[in-house]
Design a protein around this motif. Structure first.
Motif, mmCIF file in Angstrom:
data_model
loop_
_atom_site.group_PDB
_atom_site.id
_atom_site.type_symbol
_atom_site.label_atom_id
_atom_site.label_comp_id
_atom_site.label_asym_id
_atom_site.label_seq_id
_atom_site.Cartn_x
_atom_site.Cartn_y
_atom_site.Cartn_z
ATOM 1 N N GLY A 91 0.920 -1.242 -0.029
ATOM 2 C CA GLY A 91 0.029 -0.033 0.119
ATOM 3 C C GLY A 91 0.811 1.219 0.057
ATOM 4 O O GLY A 91 0.266 2.456 0.125
ATOM 5 N N GLY A 92 2.148 1.309 -0.325
ATOM 6 C CA GLY A 92 2.997 2.473 -0.445
ATOM 7 C C GLY A 92 3.675 2.887 0.962
ATOM 8 O O GLY A 92 3.866 3.874 1.161
ATOM 9 N N LYS A 93 3.231 2.059 1.965
ATOM 10 C CA LYS A 93 3.640 2.298 3.205
ATOM 11 C C LYS A 93 4.907 1.537 3.766
ATOM 12 O O LYS A 93 4.828 0.329 3.748
ATOM 13 N N LEU A 94 5.621 2.463 4.260
ATOM 14 C CA LEU A 94 7.126 1.678 4.759
ATOM 15 C C LEU A 94 6.719 0.783 5.932
ATOM 16 O O LEU A 94 7.616 -0.153 5.933
ATOM 17 N N GLU A 95 6.096 1.169 6.800
ATOM 18 C CA GLU A 95 5.761 0.149 7.880
ATOM 19 C C GLU A 95 5.374 -1.183 7.461
ATOM 20 O O GLU A 95 5.443 -2.161 8.319
ATOM 21 N N ASN A 96 4.590 -1.266 6.318
ATOM 22 C CA ASN A 96 3.817 -2.301 5.723
ATOM 23 C C ASN A 96 5.104 -3.167 5.167
ATOM 24 O O ASN A 96 5.136 -4.406 5.408
ATOM 25 N N ALA A 97 6.067 -2.601 4.629
ATOM 26 C CA ALA A 97 6.980 -3.066 3.758
ATOM 27 C C ALA A 97 8.088 -3.716 4.879
ATOM 28 O O ALA A 97 8.503 -4.918 4.557
ATOM 29 N N ILE A 98 8.353 -3.327 5.798
ATOM 30 C CA ILE A 98 9.082 -3.684 7.092
ATOM 31 C C ILE A 98 8.512 -4.872 7.582
ATOM 32 O O ILE A 98 9.148 -6.111 7.609
ATOM 33 N N SER A 99 7.231 -4.795 7.482
ATOM 34 C CA SER A 99 6.447 -6.241 8.397
ATOM 35 C C SER A 99 6.317 -7.309 7.446
ATOM 36 O O SER A 99 6.927 -8.212 7.683
ATOM 37 N N VAL A 100 6.489 -7.019 6.004
ATOM 38 C CA VAL A 100 6.474 -7.977 5.021
ATOM 39 C C VAL A 100 7.758 -8.584 5.187
ATOM 40 O O VAL A 100 8.030 -9.961 5.135
ATOM 41 N N TYR A 101 8.905 -7.844 5.124
ATOM 42 C CA TYR A 101 10.147 -8.250 5.062
ATOM 43 C C TYR A 101 10.321 -9.062 6.348
ATOM 44 O O TYR A 101 10.900 -10.372 6.191
ATOM 45 N N ASN A 102 9.864 -8.624 7.427
ATOM 46 C CA ASN A 102 10.411 -9.775 8.729
ATOM 47 C C ASN A 102 9.687 -11.035 8.566
ATOM 48 O O ASN A 102 9.989 -11.970 8.980
ATOM 49 N N ARG A 103 8.572 -11.062 7.767
ATOM 50 C CA ARG A 103 7.795 -12.366 7.681
ATOM 51 C C ARG A 103 8.673 -13.142 6.634
ATOM 52 O O ARG A 103 8.673 -14.331 6.940
ATOM 53 N N TYR A 104 9.127 -12.335 5.536
ATOM 54 C CA TYR A 104 9.764 -13.255 4.508
ATOM 55 C C TYR A 104 11.208 -13.605 4.886
ATOM 56 O O TYR A 104 11.414 -14.975 4.635
ATOM 57 N N ARG A 105 11.709 -12.935 5.851
ATOM 58 C CA ARG A 105 13.142 -13.286 6.109
ATOM 59 C C ARG A 105 13.237 -14.763 6.772
ATOM 60 O O ARG A 105 14.312 -15.229 6.857
ATOM 61 N N GLU A 106 12.105 -15.054 7.621
ATOM 62 C CA GLU A 106 12.154 -16.271 8.471
ATOM 63 C C GLU A 106 12.252 -17.482 7.458
ATOM 64 O O GLU A 106 12.431 -18.696 7.680
ATOM 65 N N LYS A 107 11.925 -17.320 6.101
ATOM 66 C CA LYS A 107 11.981 -18.185 5.085
ATOM 67 C C LYS A 107 13.309 -18.208 4.431
ATOM 68 O O LYS A 107 13.419 -19.115 3.327
ATOM 69 N N LYS A 108 14.248 -17.565 4.617
ATOM 70 C CA LYS A 108 15.717 -17.457 3.940
ATOM 71 C C LYS A 108 15.522 -17.346 2.709
ATOM 72 O O LYS A 108 15.921 -18.157 1.894
ATOM 73 N N PRO A 109 14.958 -16.344 1.996
ATOM 74 C CA PRO A 109 14.831 -16.080 0.675
ATOM 75 C C PRO A 109 16.156 -16.287 0.042
ATOM 76 O O PRO A 109 17.166 -15.766 0.431
ATOM 77 N N LEU A 110 16.293 -16.900 -1.249
ATOM 78 C CA LEU A 110 17.471 -16.737 -2.241
ATOM 79 C C LEU A 110 17.385 -15.628 -2.805
ATOM 80 O O LEU A 110 18.673 -15.118 -3.094
ATOM 81 N N ILE A 111 16.362 -15.047 -2.970
ATOM 82 C CA ILE A 111 16.225 -13.550 -3.774
ATOM 83 C C ILE A 111 15.185 -12.954 -3.512
ATOM 84 O O ILE A 111 13.981 -13.480 -3.252
ATOM 85 N N LEU A 112 15.108 -11.666 -3.602
ATOM 86 C CA LEU A 112 14.057 -10.642 -3.058
ATOM 87 C C LEU A 112 13.883 -9.676 -4.044
ATOM 88 O O LEU A 112 15.029 -9.073 -4.354
ATOM 89 N N PHE A 113 12.608 -9.414 -4.484
ATOM 90 C CA PHE A 113 12.488 -8.102 -5.408
ATOM 91 C C PHE A 113 11.578 -6.939 -4.473
ATOM 92 O O PHE A 113 10.686 -7.451 -4.081
ATOM 93 N N MET A 114 12.262 -6.009 -4.599
ATOM 94 C CA MET A 114 11.469 -4.539 -3.963
ATOM 95 C C MET A 114 11.179 -3.538 -5.080
ATOM 96 O O MET A 114 11.936 -3.823 -6.330
ATOM 97 N N TYR A 115 10.211 -2.763 -4.719
ATOM 98 C CA TYR A 115 10.033 -1.590 -6.071
ATOM 99 C C TYR A 115 10.131 -0.051 -5.440
ATOM 100 O O TYR A 115 9.625 0.536 -6.189
ATOM 101 N N GLY A 116 10.393 -0.002 -4.177
ATOM 102 C CA GLY A 116 10.344 1.348 -3.625
ATOM 103 C C GLY A 116 11.708 1.773 -2.875
ATOM 104 O O GLY A 116 12.496 0.978 -2.728
#
Length: 417
Positions: A89-114
Motif C-alpha cells: 500500500g505504499g507504506k514503509l511500515e507495511n514493507a518492513i512487516s512483510v520483510y520480517n515475515r519473508y526473512r524467516e523463510k531465508k529467501p534466495l532472492i527478493l524483489f522490491m519496488y520502492g
C-alpha cells in the motif's frame, strides 16, 4: 625385558609404514538438476493500492507472466519457480512487516519496488544475507555496496547522464524561447520523498558545476498535487531554462500541463528520470508531453523488430493483458525474471542445489559480468563494488512515442561518497 619392548616398538613402526595408504574418497558430485517437485521461490512486495500503483501493478503482472514463461520452459534446472507476493500500500511500515515475515523463510532472492524500503532495509539485507533486486534506486539504499542491487541506474547517475547529453547538445535542443539561453540552467521540481530527492545529491550538484551547468533551484511538491504552477514560476524566477523531475506518472504530467497552462512550455526543456518515461505519464499529460526528454535504460515497445520485444509482445497477448499494462513496469519485470533465472542457473552450476543460499546468489550477481536481459532489452552489469547498471539512451516524446535520440550511453558514477 627392555630389549623385547624396543623390538616390539620397531616391529609396530615397520608394520604401520608398510600398511597400504587409505583410498581417497571421490568428491561428492554437485547436484545440478532439481529433485522431483523441487521449487525455487521468488519473493517480492510493493505498492499496488497506494501512490505508486500505476507503475507497480504492471511490474507485478509482468513478474507473473515472466515466471509462467520460465516454468513453461522447464523452470530453473528442472525446479519450478514459485511466487510469494505482498501488497504494501505504499507504506514503509507495511514493507518492513512483510520483510520480517519473508526473512524467516531465508529467501534466495527478493524483489522490491520502492526507494524508502530500499533505504530502510539496506542493513537488514546485509545482516540476513538476502540479495534483493530493487526498482527503488536511491544511492543511499545501494551504497556502500551490500546485498541490494538496482534494476536501473541510480537516480544520481541518471541525472548525470542527462547532463552529459544536455551539455553536448545544448545548441540543438535548447528551448525556443526562455532566458539566458547561452548555457543550461536547471531547476529540479520533484516530490519531497526519498524517491523524489534521489537526483538531488552533493555529487550531482558538483558534477553539474564541473560541466558548466548551473542548478539554480529546487522545488518540492506532494505526490498527487493538483497544481505546481508556483513551483514552475519560482524556477523561472531563479533563471531556469531546464526543468528536471524525479517523479513518475502524475508528477511529470502535472509539470507539463501546468507549464502549458502558464504559457511557458516553450521556455523550458523539460525532462525526467526513467520512471517518468511511461505510458501513464503520456496518458495523463496528453499533448503536453510532446518534447519531454529523459534517460531510458531499456528498449521500448515501439522497437518491434527487437527479439526481446517480440517475446514480450507474445507473452502480453498470450496472457490477455490490458493495453494500459503494456508499460515500462511490465517490461522490466520480465527482464529481471530472465536475469534472476540466469543468476540462479550460474549459482547452481557453481554450488549445486544443496549449496544454494542468499550469500551464494549474491556472489553470482556481483561476479557474473554483463548480461543482456531478454536479448538486450536491458544491459546489466554489476560488480564487487557496483550495485546498479549504467547503460541508458536519451529518448524524447515524439508524436506520443518514446524515440531514442542517442545510442547507448554510460552514466557517470555519482554514487554517494
Amino acid at each position: 625385558m627392555k630389549k623385547f619392548a624396543i623390538l616390539g616398538l620397531v616391529l609396530v613402526t615397520i608394520l604401520v609404514a608398510c600398511a597400504p595408504a587409505a583410498t581417497p574418497q571421490p568428491a561428492k558430485a554437485l547436484r545440478t538438476k532439481a529433485n522431483s517437485g523441487e521449487t525455487i521461490t521468488f519473493y517480492h512486495f510493493g505498492d499496488i493500492t497506494g501512490p505508486y500503483a500505476g507503475i507497480t501493478t504492471p511490474l507485478v503482472t509482468g513478474f507473473n507472466d515472466a515466471v509462467k514463461w520460465v516454468n513453461d520452459k522447464g523452470g530453473i534446472r528442472g525446479a519450478q519457480v514459485a511466487i510469494e507476493w505482498s501488497d504494501t500500500g505504499g507504506k514503509l511500515e507495511n514493507a518492513i512487516s512483510v520483510y520480517n515475515r519473508y526473512r524467516e523463510k531465508k529467501p534466495l532472492i527478493l524483489f522490491m519496488y520502492g526507494s524508502p524500503e530500499t533505504e530502510a532495509l539496506r542493513d537488514r539485507l546485509i545482516e540476513d544475507k538476502i540479495p534483493a533486486v530493487t526498482a527503488g534506486v536511491s544511492g543511499k539504499g545501494l551504497y556502500p555496496p551490500g546485498f541490494a542491487f538496482g534494476e536501473v541506474p541510480i537516480y544520481a547517475d541518471q541525472f548525470g547522464l542527462f547532463m552529459d547529453w544536455l551539455k553536448a547538445n545544448w545548441d540543438k535542443v535548447k528551448p525556443a524561447k526562455g532566458q539566458a539561453l547561452d548555457s543550461p540552467k536547471v531547476a529540479v521540481i520533484t516530490w519531497d520523498t526519498a524517491y523524489g530527492r534521489g537526483a538531488l545529491t552533493d555529487e550531482t550538484k558538483a558534477y553539474a558545476e564541473s560541466k558548466g551547468i548551473k542548478v539554480v533551484g529546487q522545488e518540492f511538491f506532494a505526490s498527487g498535487a493538483p497544481d505546481v504552477t508556483t513551483q514552475i514560476l519560482n524556477a523561472k524566477k531563479a533563471g531556469a531554462n531546464v526543468l528536471y523531475t524525479n517523479t513518475l506518472a502524475h508528477g511529470p504530467a502535472q509539470i507539463l500541463k501546468d507549464a502549458v497552462s502558464l504559457g511557458v512550455r516553450d521556455e523550458f526543456l523539460i525532462a525526467g528520470n526513467n520512471w517518468a518515461l511511461d505510458l501513464s505519464m503520456l496518458a495523463l499529460a496528453g499533448a503536453a508531453s510532446e518534447g519531454f526528454y529523459g534517460p531510458l535504460p531499456n528498449v521500448w515497445w515501439s522497437e518491434a523488430d527487437h527479439a526481446g520485444i517480440k517475446l514480450l509482445d507474445e507473452q502480453f497477448k498470450a496472457n490477455n493483458r490490458k493495453p494500459a499494462e503494456r508499460n515500462v513496469g511490465y517490461m522490466l519485470s520480465n527482464a529481471f525474471v530472465d536475469y534472476a533465472r540466469a543468476v540462479m542457473e550460474k549459482t547452481i552450476d557453481r554450488v549445486g542445489f544443496d549449496g544454494l543460499s542468499g550469500a551464494a546468489v549474491q556472489e553470482t550477481v556481483a561476479t557474473m559480468g554483463e548480461y543482456k536481459a531478454l536479448d538486450g532489452v536491458m544491459i546489466l552489469v554489476y560488480g564487487k563494488d557496483k550495485r546498479a547498471p549504467s547503460k541508458a539512451r536519451i529518448v524524447q516524446v515524439q508524436k506520443g512515442q518514446f524515440v531514442s535520440v542517442t545510442d547507448w550511453m554510460t552514466a557517470p558514477d555519482l554514487r554517494p561518497k
